[in-house]
Write an enzyme that holds these catalytic residues in place. Structure first.
Site, PDB file in Angstrom:
ATOM      1  N   TYR A   5       0.853  -1.187   0.000  1.00 16.65           N
ATOM      2  CA  TYR A   5       0.000   0.000   0.000  1.00 16.65           C
ATOM      3  C   TYR A   5       0.888   1.237   0.000  1.00 16.65           C
ATOM      4  CZ  TYR A   5      -3.164   3.602   1.803  1.00 16.65           C
ATOM      5  OH  TYR A   5      -3.878   4.760   1.981  1.00 16.65           O
ATOM      6  N   HIS A   6       0.531   2.227  -0.808  1.00 15.92           N
ATOM      7  CA  HIS A   6       1.359   3.422  -1.014  1.00 15.92           C
ATOM      8  C   HIS A   6       0.862   4.577  -0.150  1.00 15.92           C
ATOM      9  CE1 HIS A   6       3.854   6.368  -2.947  1.00 15.92           C
ATOM     10  NE2 HIS A   6       4.205   5.566  -3.934  1.00 15.92           N
TER      11      HIS A   6
END
Length: 330
Positions: free
Chosen positions: A129-130
């Site tokens: 996840y960014h």
């Protein structure tokens, strides 16, 4: 008599000029401005001793933290000497990793859970996840370099390669912008590779609800299938509380979707608790399609979010976790 008249006129003219200057000052507000500046000077004079009293301790604290950072580097002095003797870039990578690891420990109390799931040798695709600014990923890379002795290749957005001065950094840390063939090549060469399918869009427009913005992307899954490698899901607790964006502005979304310009205001840098979690590897399956594998990877990352992140995220709660951290939900 003439001299007296001249003196009278001068007095009249002087009074008139003074009167006009006074009117202009009142009309333009210069008189008020001058008074305000005098008042600010007075306040500065009064509070200067207090400012000095509070700033000096901050310098002492900063110096202490720099000392701790130095000790983190010195603790690995022998390892760094060995790394530099093998290859100058290996030494540089390990030195920077040590600095990043020290910063992670001091500023975020950074932890990684599940690092044993990263293979000591051989390829694997890490999907994560960014965050608004992916400092957690930089910290993770540092841990992999220090504890695993491995360099993880990374896929980054094209705009990063256009930033002045970044070329050498990207080369030394094996950062690429694709395409799929290059990703498959890196994995088949035995390297680790990390991809955030949400990329910049997820970074800019996700929020404290930790929504995943993959928009049906499946190229990363095809890479894993072609290279015949497992996918390891990854998520960092409180990454959205460290840095946040004002991504709700319609013009920002329009600019990004139209021109791929990541012009969204970012704020933060808060010393919240960061903890990275690595999920169980999703093994290579020759009978699965790229779409099915992509969905499986997405659900694995979502599962990590559901298990380890309180939603909505809260900055104050994340700050308190620095001093009151219990691993009751791991």
């Amino acid at each position: 008599m003439a001299a007296a008249d001249e003196s009278y006129l001068e007095g009249q003219n002087g009074g008139f000029v003074s009167y006009m200057i006074e009117i202009v000052e009142k009309w333009t507000g210069l008189e008020i401005l001058e008074g305000s500046l005098n008042y600010l000077d007075y306040l500065l004079w009064v509070f200067t001793p207090l400012i000095i009293v509070f700033i000096l301790p901050l310098f002492i604290i900063l110096f202490l933290y720099l000392s701790i950072l130095f000790l983190h580097v010195y603790k690995r002095k022998r390892e760094l000497q060995v790394a530099y003797s093998n290859n100058v870039w290996d030494g540089a990578r390990k030195t920077l990793a040590t600095l990043w690891d020290g910063h992670a420990t001091i500023w975020h109390g950074y932890e990684v859970h599940g690092l044993e799931k990263i293979p000591d040798a051989g390829p694997a695709l890490i999907v994560y996840y960014h965050g608004a600014i992916p400092v957690d990923y930089y910290y993770f890379l540092a841990k992999v370099i220090i504890q695993k002795g491995r360099t993880c290749h990374s896929v980054a957005d094209h705009f990063l390669f256009k930033l002045p001065g970044f070329k050498l950094l990207l080369e030394v840390f094996s950062v690429m912008h694709g395409p799929q063939e290059e990703c498959v090549k890196a994995l088949k060469s035995g390297h680790l590779l990390a991809i955030s399918p949400g990329g910049v869009r997820e970074a800019l427009f996700s929020d404290e609800t930790y929504s995943i913005f993959w928009r049906g992307r499946k190229g990363f899954a095809q890479v894993a299938i072609d290279a015949q490698v497992p996918i390891i899901p990854m998520f960092t607790r409180n990454i959205r509380e460290g840095f946040r964006t004002f991504g709700c502005f319609g013009i920002c979304k329009w600019l990004y979707e139209k021109f791929k310009w990541p012009f969204v205001p970012i704020y933060g840098g808060f010393p919240v608790k960061f903890c990275t979690y690595l999920g169980d590897p999703i093994p290579y399956d020759p009978n699965i399609t790229a779409a099915e594998l992509a969905e499986k990877a997405k659900q694995a990352v979502q599962g990590l979010i559901n298990k380890h992140q309180k939603i909505p995220g809260n900055i104050l709660r994340a700050l308190l976790e620095r001093v009151h951290w219990r691993q009751k939900d791991e």
